[in-house]
Design a protein around this motif. Structure first.
Motif, mmCIF file in Angstrom:
data_model
loop_
_atom_site.group_PDB
_atom_site.id
_atom_site.type_symbol
_atom_site.label_atom_id
_atom_site.label_comp_id
_atom_site.label_asym_id
_atom_site.label_seq_id
_atom_site.Cartn_x
_atom_site.Cartn_y
_atom_site.Cartn_z
ATOM 1 N N UNK A 140 0.837 -1.205 0.000
ATOM 2 C CA UNK A 140 0.000 0.000 0.000
ATOM 3 C C UNK A 140 0.870 1.252 0.000
ATOM 4 N N UNK A 141 1.944 1.250 0.773
ATOM 5 C CA UNK A 141 2.843 2.405 0.832
ATOM 6 C C UNK A 141 3.546 2.612 -0.503
ATOM 7 N N UNK A 142 4.030 1.536 -1.099
ATOM 8 C CA UNK A 142 4.704 1.607 -2.393
ATOM 9 C C UNK A 142 3.783 2.217 -3.447
ATOM 10 N N UNK A 143 2.551 1.763 -3.485
ATOM 11 C CA UNK A 143 1.586 2.267 -4.465
ATOM 12 C C UNK A 143 1.197 3.714 -4.171
ATOM 13 N N UNK A 144 0.945 4.019 -2.906
ATOM 14 C CA UNK A 144 0.570 5.390 -2.524
ATOM 15 C C UNK A 144 1.701 6.371 -2.819
ATOM 16 N N UNK A 145 2.943 5.945 -2.616
ATOM 17 C CA UNK A 145 4.087 6.810 -2.920
ATOM 18 C C UNK A 145 4.140 7.176 -4.406
ATOM 19 N N UNK A 146 3.526 6.369 -5.241
ATOM 20 C CA UNK A 146 3.488 6.635 -6.682
ATOM 21 C C UNK A 146 2.200 7.330 -7.098
ATOM 22 N N UNK A 147 1.392 7.734 -6.121
ATOM 23 C CA UNK A 147 0.191 8.515 -6.413
ATOM 24 C C UNK A 147 -1.100 7.736 -6.468
#
Length: 179
Positions: A140-147
């Protein structure tokens, strides 16, 4: 068949078919192996259908390496959207976006290709088992960091004693079976 019966059928299949392996992958860890669930067509169909419920407004399903790939692809087909394979480190050609995280038995890293545009896309994270929550949280963090906008996470099996749900409090988390 009504929704209650469909959910009951999925829960029964997971309960009946999950294979528990002691001391795997390291001593002290009890591994919930869902591959027997995936190998039975009607069980796989009911599990995928239940994971997809309530997530009709999703642009992309992120399936976590490796059993999450199987589930994520099925859920994406059910929802009529695309699927993104979230890979373990070293499995994708560069360039990639990476996120390190802790497991109950060490550390690991997840990666996604930079070629997939995620800004503003509504993403559902899918995996087989939620244990300590590190893998789902890192994804979730990886995806959220990409917007990306994380609309939720869905897992088949949750090991409640490991309290992984606490790490996943920024988005709805659904599971079929809690043990």
């Amino acid at each position: 068949m009504n929704e209650v019966d469909e959910r009951a059928r999925a829960v029964e299949a997971v309960t009946r078919l999950t294979r528990w392996v002691e001391d795997f992958p390291v001593p002290g860890v009890r591994f919930g192996d869902l591959t027997p669930v995936f190998a039975e067509g009607s069980a796989l169909r009911s599990v995928v259908s239940e994971l997809a419920k309530g997530h009709e407004n999703v642009d992309l399903v992120a399936g976590i390496d490796a059993r999450g790939f199987l589930l994520g692809a099925g859920v994406a087909l059910e929802l009529g959207c695309g699927v993104l394979a979230v890979r373990k480190a070293g499995k994708l050609p560069p360039p990639v976006h990476s996120q390190s995280y802790k497991l109950e038995y060490g550390t690991a890293e997840l990666q996604i290709p930079t070629a997939i545009e995620l800004v503003g896309r509504r993403v559902l994270v899918v995996d087989d088992v939620l244990a300590t929550g590190g893998t789902v949280e890192a994804t979730a963090q990886l995806l959220a960091d990409q917007g990306a906008v994380i609309v939720g996470a869905a897992v088949v099996l949750e090991i409640a004693a490991l309290r992984g749900r606490e790490k996943c409090s920024d988005y709805p988390l659904g599971c079929l079976v809690r043990v």
